[in-house]
Design a protein around this motif. Sequence first.
Motif, short mmCIF file in Angstrom:
data_model
loop_
_atom_site.label_atom_id
_atom_site.label_comp_id
_atom_site.label_asym_id
_atom_site.label_seq_id
_atom_site.Cartn_x
_atom_site.Cartn_y
_atom_site.Cartn_z
N GLN A 125 0.91 -1.07 0.15
CA GLN A 125 0.00 0.06 0.04
C GLN A 125 1.02 1.21 -0.09
O GLN A 125 1.55 1.41 0.85
CB GLN A 125 -0.95 -0.02 1.09
N ALA A 126 0.71 2.09 -1.14
CA ALA A 126 1.78 3.29 -1.17
C ALA A 126 1.00 4.37 -1.44
O ALA A 126 -0.03 4.39 -2.34
CB ALA A 126 2.83 2.73 -2.18
N ALA A 127 1.65 5.54 -1.05
CA ALA A 127 0.96 6.98 -1.55
C ALA A 127 1.54 7.91 -2.64
O ALA A 127 0.98 8.32 -3.23
CB ALA A 127 0.97 7.60 -0.10
N THR A 128 3.00 7.49 -2.55
CA THR A 128 3.62 8.78 -3.36
C THR A 128 5.23 8.01 -3.77
O THR A 128 5.26 6.82 -3.38
CB THR A 128 4.02 9.81 -2.75
N ARG A 129 5.88 8.62 -4.58
CA ARG A 129 7.33 8.35 -4.83
C ARG A 129 8.14 9.13 -3.96
O ARG A 129 7.96 10.28 -3.58
CB ARG A 129 7.58 8.25 -6.40
N ARG A 134 10.00 14.46 -1.74
CA ARG A 134 10.89 15.32 -1.28
C ARG A 134 11.18 16.52 -2.14
O ARG A 134 12.18 17.08 -1.80
CB ARG A 134 12.12 14.16 -0.90
N ALA A 135 10.82 16.71 -3.23
CA ALA A 135 11.02 17.59 -4.31
C ALA A 135 11.18 19.08 -3.72
O ALA A 135 11.99 19.94 -3.61
CB ALA A 135 10.05 17.59 -5.51
N SER A 136 10.00 19.32 -2.84
CA SER A 136 9.95 20.82 -2.22
C SER A 136 10.93 20.68 -1.09
O SER A 136 11.44 22.00 -0.88
CB SER A 136 8.58 21.03 -1.64
N ILE A 137 11.13 19.67 -0.38
CA ILE A 137 12.37 19.86 0.79
C ILE A 137 13.56 19.97 0.32
O ILE A 137 14.26 20.68 0.80
CB ILE A 137 12.20 18.46 1.54
N LEU A 138 13.81 19.28 -0.99
CA LEU A 138 15.29 19.29 -1.68
C LEU A 138 15.41 20.84 -2.05
O LEU A 138 16.75 21.26 -1.96
CB LEU A 138 15.41 18.32 -2.67
N ALA A 139 14.41 21.34 -2.36
CA ALA A 139 14.46 22.66 -3.14
C ALA A 139 14.97 23.63 -2.00
O ALA A 139 15.48 24.78 -2.42
CB ALA A 139 13.35 23.18 -3.70
N ARG A 140 14.78 23.40 -0.82
CA ARG A 140 15.26 24.28 0.26
C ARG A 140 16.74 24.24 0.81
O ARG A 140 17.12 25.07 1.58
CB ARG A 140 14.16 24.25 1.48
N HIS A 141 17.39 23.33 0.27
CA HIS A 141 18.92 23.13 0.50
C HIS A 141 19.51 23.42 -0.42
O HIS A 141 19.17 23.54 -1.88
CB HIS A 141 18.96 21.82 1.19
N SER A 142 20.77 23.76 -0.29
CA SER A 142 21.84 24.09 -1.39
C SER A 142 23.30 23.30 -0.91
O SER A 142 23.46 22.68 0.27
CB SER A 142 21.96 25.51 -1.34
N GLY A 143 24.18 23.29 -1.91
CA GLY A 143 25.46 23.10 -1.76
C GLY A 143 25.53 21.50 -1.35
O GLY A 143 24.73 20.49 -1.91
N LEU A 144 26.57 21.22 -0.62
CA LEU A 144 26.93 19.78 -0.26
C LEU A 144 25.57 19.11 0.46
O LEU A 144 25.29 17.81 0.19
CB LEU A 144 27.87 19.55 0.75
N GLU A 145 24.92 19.71 1.54
CA GLU A 145 23.42 19.17 1.99
C GLU A 145 22.72 18.71 0.96
O GLU A 145 22.07 17.63 0.90
CB GLU A 145 23.00 20.07 3.03
N LYS A 147 23.27 17.78 -2.17
CA LYS A 147 23.84 16.64 -2.85
C LYS A 147 23.65 15.46 -2.14
O LYS A 147 23.24 14.38 -2.65
CB LYS A 147 25.40 16.99 -3.15
N LEU A 148 24.13 15.67 -0.62
CA LEU A 148 23.91 14.40 0.01
C LEU A 148 22.38 13.75 0.01
O LEU A 148 22.25 12.49 -0.05
CB LEU A 148 24.74 14.48 1.39
N ARG A 149 21.75 14.76 0.42
CA ARG A 149 20.36 14.27 0.70
C ARG A 149 19.69 13.93 -0.95
O ARG A 149 19.04 12.99 -1.02
CB ARG A 149 19.36 15.53 0.93
N GLY A 150 20.10 14.58 -1.92
CA GLY A 150 19.62 13.94 -3.17
C GLY A 150 20.10 12.63 -3.52
O GLY A 150 19.54 11.85 -4.20
N ALA A 151 21.54 12.57 -3.22
CA ALA A 151 22.07 11.13 -3.37
C ALA A 151 21.15 9.90 -2.73
O ALA A 151 20.98 9.04 -3.47
CB ALA A 151 23.65 11.07 -2.97
N PHE A 297 2.49 21.15 -1.16
CA PHE A 297 3.22 20.97 -2.47
C PHE A 297 3.10 19.52 -2.72
O PHE A 297 3.45 19.17 -4.10
CB PHE A 297 4.88 21.21 -2.07
N GLU A 298 2.89 18.55 -2.03
CA GLU A 298 2.53 17.10 -2.25
C GLU A 298 1.84 16.43 -1.37
O GLU A 298 2.03 16.54 -0.05
CB GLU A 298 4.06 16.41 -2.35
N GLU A 299 0.83 15.64 -1.86
CA GLU A 299 0.01 14.80 -0.66
C GLU A 299 -0.18 13.63 -1.60
O GLU A 299 -0.56 13.27 -2.93
CB GLU A 299 -1.45 15.49 -0.83
#
Length: 398
Positions: A125-129, A134-145, A147-151, A297-299
């Motif tokens: 049973q799943a709701a999302t990918r 995490r798209a809106s959350i990743l957009a709030r970060h920059s730099g190394l953080e 990249k790490l979160r994205g990886a 931003f996502e539900e």
Amino acid sequence: MRIAVVAQKFGHVGGVATVARWLVDGLRARGLEVDVLELAESRSDVFSRRLTAPQTWRRRTLAGETLELGQQAWGANAVELEVMRYLPRKELTDELNGYDLVQVVCGGPALATVARHVERPVAVQAATRVSWERASILARHSGLERKLRGAMTDAVARLEAPALRRADVAFLENWEMLRYTQSVGQRNAHFAPPGTDVERFFPADQRAGDGPLLSVCRLGEPRKGLENVIRAYGLLATRHATVPDLVLAGRGTLYPVAEQALQNSPVRHRITVLSDVPQDGLPELYRSAGVFVQGSFEEGLGLSSIEAMACGLPVAATATDGSRAAVADGETGYLCELGDADAIADGLSLAIEGCLQRGDELGEAARVRAVEMFSTEACLGNFIRHYETALGSPRGAG
């Protein structure tokens, strides 16, 4: 039929936990034997082997204690690495093979990887990918953080398609997730939202048409887009001085971006924040309101919007995959497209305005939709029918 429900955060507040508890309670009420296995979700999980704690490396078992709601905790190896929390553990696989069926309840389907070697039927049973969530959350970060979160997000995302393909049956909360699941080769996939207790969530005898605008969510979760709601309300209050007040309610406290939006709002004196609202107080809170507002931003689905609809509230919401499944645009509320901050605020303010103008009509239709499509009675049977098909025999076999 003995069923193992596998989930993270079963005892917590949030969408996945709410769905898991709804399913467990419903199945038990139907006379089925259900056990809950709660998997590690934190890098500091006390039942796991942790890279940063050598004393845990020789832990003999990953099976943890029985927790407060009767669920058994299960740790992971190298738990600091998120992807490791989703991988199989032989000890857990052996445990799951003792059941007739394994039901994984998750936000993103990567968690079902834990059942990769299970020989019994597995339902997901799943709701999302994870990339959508995490798209809106990743957009709030920059730099190394960033990249790490994205990886790490990319590593988890690579588990999703194989996990969905391997499942014997997949239950999806919205149409976009259903299309994705079918596109990766899962033929036994179904739109199957969790249900809502429409006997607990019901309309007031007299709808509070002049009641406040209401948003209910985890207040500290940036994905919920509360800054969108605050900005939209500011625009609406500028156009219409008599618009009702706004109430933001839920668990926790406002995350920094939302708090800043509140402080900058020219009508902040008309916005009330209610923190840590108890669950048993929600029905009356809904019934006291005039319009429900969701600015996410996502539900995956948006359970609070369905609870509001069951209480006879029209819904003004951003057009996430979840709200598109829950809300009939123009019939039970209004949706606005996602875009930049200004576009969302403007669109959401117009959606709220439409709900205020047609509140009674939309609210009545919202109640009907909630009962017909999202009640426990309507939804639970769907799961059980597919369980029986997956087992290849009527309920109770095994």
